[in-house]
Structures are given as structure tokens and as C-alpha cells.
Motif scaffolding. Structure first.
Motif, PDB file in Angstrom:
ATOM      1  N   PHE A 171       0.833  -1.192   0.000  1.00 57.26           N
ATOM      2  CA  PHE A 171       0.000   0.000   0.000  1.00 57.26           C
ATOM      3  C   PHE A 171       0.871   1.247   0.000  1.00 57.26           C
ATOM      4  CE2 PHE A 171      -2.788  -3.191   1.744  1.00 57.26           C
ATOM      5  CZ  PHE A 171      -4.028  -2.860   1.233  1.00 57.26           C
ATOM      6  N   LEU A 172       0.379   2.299  -0.654  1.00 58.04           N
ATOM      7  CA  LEU A 172       0.996   3.623  -0.610  1.00 58.04           C
ATOM      8  C   LEU A 172       0.011   4.537   0.098  1.00 58.04           C
ATOM      9  CD1 LEU A 172       2.127   3.791  -4.334  1.00 58.04           C
ATOM     10  CD2 LEU A 172       3.594   3.419  -2.350  1.00 58.04           C
ATOM     11  N   ASN A 173       0.486   5.309   1.037  1.00 60.79           N
ATOM     12  CA  ASN A 173      -0.390   6.182   1.806  1.00 60.79           C
ATOM     13  C   ASN A 173       0.278   7.533   1.982  1.00 60.79           C
ATOM     14  OD1 ASN A 173      -2.953   6.071   2.749  1.00 60.79           O
ATOM     15  ND2 ASN A 173      -2.499   4.907   4.593  1.00 60.79           N
ATOM     16  N   GLY A 174       0.304   8.325   0.913  1.00 62.15           N
ATOM     17  CA  GLY A 174       0.929   9.645   0.969  1.00 62.15           C
ATOM     18  C   GLY A 174       0.070  10.643   1.724  1.00 62.15           C
ATOM     19  N   ILE A 175       0.721  11.655   2.259  1.00 64.15           N
ATOM     20  CA  ILE A 175       0.004  12.704   2.977  1.00 64.15           C
ATOM     21  C   ILE A 175      -0.905  13.439   1.997  1.00 64.15           C
ATOM     22  CG2 ILE A 175       0.283  14.860   4.273  1.00 64.15           C
ATOM     23  CD1 ILE A 175       2.960  13.728   5.268  1.00 64.15           C
ATOM     24  N   PHE A 176      -2.158  13.626   2.379  1.00 67.93           N
ATOM     25  CA  PHE A 176      -3.175  14.306   1.578  1.00 67.93           C
ATOM     26  C   PHE A 176      -3.499  13.563   0.281  1.00 67.93           C
ATOM     27  CE2 PHE A 176      -0.989  17.811   3.888  1.00 67.93           C
ATOM     28  CZ  PHE A 176      -1.998  18.075   4.797  1.00 67.93           C
ATOM     29  N   GLU A 177      -3.234  12.254   0.230  1.00 67.26           N
ATOM     30  CA  GLU A 177      -3.569  11.431  -0.928  1.00 67.26           C
ATOM     31  C   GLU A 177      -4.489  10.300  -0.496  1.00 67.26           C
ATOM     32  OE1 GLU A 177      -0.117   9.841  -2.807  1.00 67.26           O
ATOM     33  OE2 GLU A 177       0.625  11.787  -3.443  1.00 67.26           O
ATOM     34  N   LYS A 178      -5.254   9.791  -1.441  1.00 69.40           N
ATOM     35  CA  LYS A 178      -6.070   8.616  -1.175  1.00 69.40           C
ATOM     36  C   LYS A 178      -5.158   7.393  -1.112  1.00 69.40           C
ATOM     37  CE  LYS A 178     -10.163  10.308  -3.551  1.00 69.40           C
ATOM     38  NZ  LYS A 178     -11.160  10.012  -4.571  1.00 69.40           N
ATOM     39  N   PRO A 179      -5.506   6.397  -0.275  1.00 67.96           N
ATOM     40  CA  PRO A 179      -4.697   5.171  -0.230  1.00 67.96           C
ATOM     41  C   PRO A 179      -4.645   4.500  -1.602  1.00 67.96           C
ATOM     42  CG  PRO A 179      -6.241   5.233   1.596  1.00 67.96           C
ATOM     43  CD  PRO A 179      -6.606   6.366   0.681  1.00 67.96           C
ATOM     44  N   LYS A 180      -3.491   3.881  -1.897  1.00 73.34           N
ATOM     45  CA  LYS A 180      -3.278   3.224  -3.183  1.00 73.34           C
ATOM     46  C   LYS A 180      -2.690   1.837  -2.958  1.00 73.34           C
ATOM     47  CE  LYS A 180      -2.041   7.632  -5.283  1.00 73.34           C
ATOM     48  NZ  LYS A 180      -0.940   8.411  -5.848  1.00 73.34           N
ATOM     49  N   ILE A 181      -2.958   0.934  -3.895  1.00 71.66           N
ATOM     50  CA  ILE A 181      -2.291  -0.363  -3.942  1.00 71.66           C
ATOM     51  C   ILE A 181      -1.363  -0.297  -5.142  1.00 71.66           C
ATOM     52  CG2 ILE A 181      -2.562  -2.841  -4.303  1.00 71.66           C
ATOM     53  CD1 ILE A 181      -5.329  -2.612  -2.988  1.00 71.66           C
ATOM     54  N   SER A 182      -0.065  -0.388  -4.889  1.00 67.26           N
ATOM     55  CA  SER A 182       0.921  -0.277  -5.959  1.00 67.26           C
ATOM     56  C   SER A 182       0.927  -1.538  -6.817  1.00 67.26           C
ATOM     57  CB  SER A 182       2.311  -0.073  -5.361  1.00 67.26           C
ATOM     58  OG  SER A 182       3.273  -0.028  -6.399  1.00 67.26           O
ATOM     59  N   LEU A 183       0.923  -1.374  -8.128  1.00 63.95           N
ATOM     60  CA  LEU A 183       1.065  -2.497  -9.058  1.00 63.95           C
ATOM     61  C   LEU A 183       2.447  -2.482  -9.703  1.00 63.95           C
ATOM     62  CD1 LEU A 183      -2.470  -2.368 -10.671  1.00 63.95           C
ATOM     63  CD2 LEU A 183      -1.629  -3.991  -8.974  1.00 63.95           C
ATOM     64  N   ASN A 184       2.985  -1.290  -9.956  1.00 65.94           N
ATOM     65  CA  ASN A 184       4.341  -1.151 -10.463  1.00 65.94           C
ATOM     66  C   ASN A 184       4.806   0.260 -10.132  1.00 65.94           C
ATOM     67  OD1 ASN A 184       6.432  -0.257 -12.547  1.00 65.94           O
ATOM     68  ND2 ASN A 184       6.370  -2.469 -12.830  1.00 65.94           N
TER      69      ASN A 184
END
Length: 88
Positions: free
Chosen positions: A64-77
Motif C-alpha cells: 500500500f501507498l499512503n501519501g500525505i493528503f492522498e487517497k490510499p493506493k495499492i501499488s502495481l508497479n
């Protein structure tokens, strides 16, 4: 998102796709079909998808990617910034 980049890997979708995660640890998507998932919590949370590919069991583990002020993401590449982004 960013699925239109050159194909980086066969384990990730390269057309628009939505990954729906259910509370009972099952999921569905057009690319992966239906399957189960496991979450690994910790300093760097990960997710492992279990599904069937060409009639054979398959798995895809990523993070998972969880940047400040960003929506959570699941990294694929990470190199091509290819990911699933959480919808509201």
C-alpha cells in the motif's frame, strides 16, 4: 491508474479495472476475477491476492501507498506509477 503505460508485467491490468475488497477477505475485479486476499499490517502494509489464472492457482503480493493528503493506493508497479486508488 496509469494502466495505459507500456506493459510492465503480466500480473497487473493494463486496461481500466476496479478491485473490490470485501470484509470477508474476498475480492473481485475484471482482471483477476474472484479470489481471496490477505493483509499484512506493519510499518509497510502489504496485500496478497489469491486467484485463478488459466486454471492454475496464482498469487500477487504488493504493498500500500499512503501519501500525505492522498487517497490510499495499492501499488502495481512503482516504476511506472501504476496502481489502484481507493474510491470514495
Amino acid at each position: 491508474m496509469n494502466f495505459d503505460k507500456p506493459i510492465c508485467c503480466v500480473e497487473a491490468p493494463h486496461t481500466a479495472d476496479t478491485l473490490v475488497l470485501y470484509e470477508d477477505n474476498t475480492f473481485r475485479s475484471k482482471f483477476y476475477g474472484m479470489g481471496t486476499y490477505k493483509l499484512y499490517n506493519g510499518l509497510n502494509p502489504e496485500i496478497e491476492l489469491h486467484y485463478t489464472d488459466f486454471g492454475q492457482p496464482a498469487a500477487y503480493k504488493t504493498y500500500f501507498l499512503n501519501g500525505i493528503f492522498e487517497k490510499p493506493k495499492i501499488s502495481l508497479n512503482a516504476d511506472s506509477n501504476h496502481y489502484y486508488e481507493k474510491l470514495d
